[in-house]
Design an enzyme around this catalytic site. Structure first.
Site, mmCIF file in Angstrom:
data_model
loop_
_atom_site.group_PDB
_atom_site.id
_atom_site.type_symbol
_atom_site.label_atom_id
_atom_site.label_comp_id
_atom_site.label_asym_id
_atom_site.label_seq_id
_atom_site.Cartn_x
_atom_site.Cartn_y
_atom_site.Cartn_z
ATOM 1 N N LYS A 49 -4.970 1.100 -2.769
ATOM 2 C CA LYS A 49 -5.933 1.536 -3.775
ATOM 3 C C LYS A 49 -6.573 0.308 -4.420
ATOM 4 C CE LYS A 49 -3.132 5.623 -4.891
ATOM 5 N NZ LYS A 49 -2.388 6.340 -5.963
ATOM 6 N N HIS A 50 -7.655 0.568 -5.153
ATOM 7 C CA HIS A 50 -8.302 -0.515 -5.895
ATOM 8 C C HIS A 50 -7.383 -0.993 -7.013
ATOM 9 C CE1 HIS A 50 -12.211 -0.078 -3.995
ATOM 10 N NE2 HIS A 50 -12.195 1.208 -4.234
ATOM 11 N N SER A 51 -7.368 -2.295 -7.237
ATOM 12 C CA SER A 51 -6.672 -2.802 -8.414
ATOM 13 C C SER A 51 -7.468 -2.391 -9.651
ATOM 14 C CB SER A 51 -6.545 -4.329 -8.355
ATOM 15 O OG SER A 51 -7.816 -4.925 -8.222
ATOM 16 N N LEU B 66 -7.716 -2.821 0.148
ATOM 17 C CA LEU B 66 -9.053 -2.240 0.132
ATOM 18 C C LEU B 66 -10.115 -3.286 -0.151
ATOM 19 C CD1 LEU B 66 -10.577 0.363 0.481
ATOM 20 C CD2 LEU B 66 -10.274 0.854 -1.935
#
Length: 601
Positions: free
Chosen positions: A233-235, A244
């Site tokens: 997932k995005h940070s 990602l």
């Protein structure tokens, strides 16, 4: 702290009385307050949340009965380490603070009691009642399986296995004439490689399509959920190089390489610049329209929801980026110089020297990004702010998410037409809309694509000069890496310009571009020079990238790409579903390749 049996039984009994539904990446924490006459307020924070205010997790009052603890049950995140602070509710003073990394679906007890050393001190200990599960085990196995699949796909390895198994082939090799390095007459040798080696007249570098396919397929897998693992997932804001981040930026980079290679090929075939400009404008327009009309997260609002439509987006950014870099190259296009490795007067840096007008334009664009980012006044926010807002920076700037980047989007596009659920909302509890594909970040997307163009120029200008190509890939990889080191100070949050995907910061671009040059440094000799790997299976979706990307977005919620899971909180089931869905798109791309069907716009 190792649990004892009595505590385990007590935790199980309490779990039955105070049931807490745990989700993925959560654990059960039982807080035992044994402090006489003291009510506790438990605060929580994630170690990944930089300079964040503590958030109230639960209040645990005194039971009123000496010797009988008051117990509260809460779910805590297991994605990262947790910071727990316990305060005396009435006196508002800190009782204890501790840091702990909880495991998924584990059962823990936090025991708060008077220390036994005779002093008026409080002891806070965590006891493991039930061991957590290792949800990453299946992911590790998947990587091992993929590694062996990759090894088996190497032509030399496959041929060696075939020859070892086939006794007739072994006998033929034993009785054949020895000493010739040529494999032109061997079974399964160059006969297979010649089928995909690019012709001299119109070279098509297979490593470029392979790189594009790798980025695309990993993007599909991640967009489908990536098994719901947090590292796919995005940070939330500044962050490490999560999976990602590499995927999307690699796609932009290789788009730049493809722009130069394809444009050069078209111009060499005699197409006029004016006609090519029309094609570039039309393709950019179609990409933007597909992004706004088809691949739009706000379509779930129903028909005629134009008042809430999201204007920025991935395809929209790709469309604008493609238009700018393609027109820039078209305006200053020059004939590709012939190989001049033996000539003294040939520039060793001709791939850069011949492109000085483009470099000047890109440096001007980057100056605009730096000027707006660090000097544009934003109402209610400090000038040059790069933070997430919300509870970050001790909650001083809750509505300043993204600084100038967020302000420009909200000013020009409006709050209703940008992304409503930014990744910063997860940890930093931001309440304002922020779009990671916004206007200001598109400037650095253009810079990224132009660096991809530079890679394409190296491949074409130094054609058939493998050593020169590899040296330049290595030089660019190191040069961009050093820029990143200087900008970030090798720190996640303390550098001049941290790595940030939401902002598309220049350090984010240089870091990931360095990785991209490194990947090409590996792929080019393996795929195009030595022919050890044909790029299978990534080559096929790389040849039909628009169809695969749009298709996977449109049919995401349809069978067989998604089905009802027995356990919706199981990483294993989500991972299986996401792998199957991704594999189907690879299969579709393979069938279309065999049928010679390519969707190009």
């Amino acid at each position: 702290v190792v649990s004892s049996k009595p505590w385990e039984y007590r935790a199980v009994d309490l779990d039955k009385k105070k049931h807490v539904d745990l989700k993925m990446d959560q654990a059960l924490l039982l807080i035992h307050n044994e402090l006489r006459g003291t009510n506790l307020t438990v605060f929580w924070n994630s170690e990944r949340c930089y300079h964040c205010l503590f958030q109230v997790l639960v209040n645990v009052s005194w039971s009123g009965k000496p010797g009988k603890p008051s117990i509260a049950a809460v779910a805590v995140s297991t994605q990262h380490g947790s910071l727990l602070q316990l305060n005396d509710t009435l006196e508002e003073k800190e009782v204890c603070r501790l840091e702990y990394k909880f495991g998924e679906f584990g059962n823990y007890s936090l025991l708060v009691k008077q220390a036994h050393n005779g002093d008026n001190e409080t002891a806070c200990d965590i006891v493991v009642n039930k061991n957590p599960i290792d949800s990453n085990l299946r992911m590790y196995m998947l990587f091992v399986e993929f590694f062996f699949l990759f090894i088996y796909s190497l032509d030399d390895f496959h041929n060696w296995i075939s020859k070892a198994i086939n006794s007739r082939e072994t006998d033929r090799l034993i009785n054949s004439e020895l000493g010739s390095p040529s494999r032109a007459g061997s079974i399964g040798g160059d006969a297979q490689l010649e089928a995909w080696h690019p012709p001299a007249a119109s070279p098509r570098l297979r490593c470029v399509d392979t790189f594009r396919g790798i980025a695309l397929i990993l993007m599909v897998f991640v967009n489908y959920g990536g098994g719901r693992y947090w590292y796919f997932k995005h940070s939330s804001w500044n962050g490490k190089i999560f999976f990602l981040k590499v995927v999307l930026l690699a796609f932009v980079f290789i788009m730049g390489s493809s722009v130069f290679l394809s444009m050069t090929s078209v111009l060499q075939r005699g197409c006029s610049k004016f006609k090519l400009l029309g094609k570039i404008a039309w393709r950019s327009f179609l990409l933007i329209c597909i992004g706004v009309v088809i691949v739009n997260p706000n379509y779930c609002l129903g028909p005629l929801s134009w008042d809430k439509v999201r204007i920025p987006g991935v395809l929209q950014r790709l469309g604008v980026t493609y238009f700018v870099v393609a027109v820039l190259e078209l305006i200053f296009a020059k004939p590709v110089p012939e190989s001049c490795a033996s000539e003294r007067g040939c520039f060793s840096l001709r791939d850069i020297i011949f492109s000085w007008p483009q470099w000047l334009f890109i440096l001007m664009l980057e100056s605009i990004w730096l000027g707006l980012t660090f000097f544009l006044p934003v109402p209610g926010c400090p000038t040059g702010y790069l933070g997430p807002g919300g509870i970050g920076d001790w909650g001083k700037y809750p509505n300043c998410t993204g600084g100038a980047a967020g302000y420009i989007d909200r000013l020009l596009l409006g709050d209703d037409h940008i992304y409503q659920h930014p990744s910063s909302a997860v940890l930093y509890h931001t309440e304002v809309a922020y779009d990671p594909e916004g206007i200001l970040g598109t400037i650095n997307s253009i810079v990224m694509a132009f660096l991809g163009i530079q890679a394409g120029k190296i491949l074409l200008y130094y054609k058939d000069q493998t050593k020169d190509i590899l040296i330049r890939f290595t030089a660019w990889c190191c040069f961009l890496g050093l820029i990143s080191v200087a900008l970030t100070k090798v720190s996640e949050n303390e550098g001049f310009i941290p790595i940030n995907k939401n902002l598309w910061s220049i350090s984010y671009v240089t870091t990931l571009s360095s990785f991209a040059f490194f990947i090409l440094l590996i792929l080019y000799p393996i795929v195009d020079v030595k022919g050890l790997w044909t790029g299978t299976p990534f080559f096929y979706p790389g040849m039909n990238s628009i169809l695969v990307y749009v298709g996977h977005e449109v049919f995401e919620n349809y069978f067989p790409f998604q089905w009802k899971l027995q356990d919706n909180q199981s990483h294993k089931e989500h991972l299986t579903q996401n792998i199957v869905a991704t594999a189907i798109w690879v299969l579709i791309a393979y069938v279309l390749y065999k049928k010679k069907v390519f969707w190009k716009i």
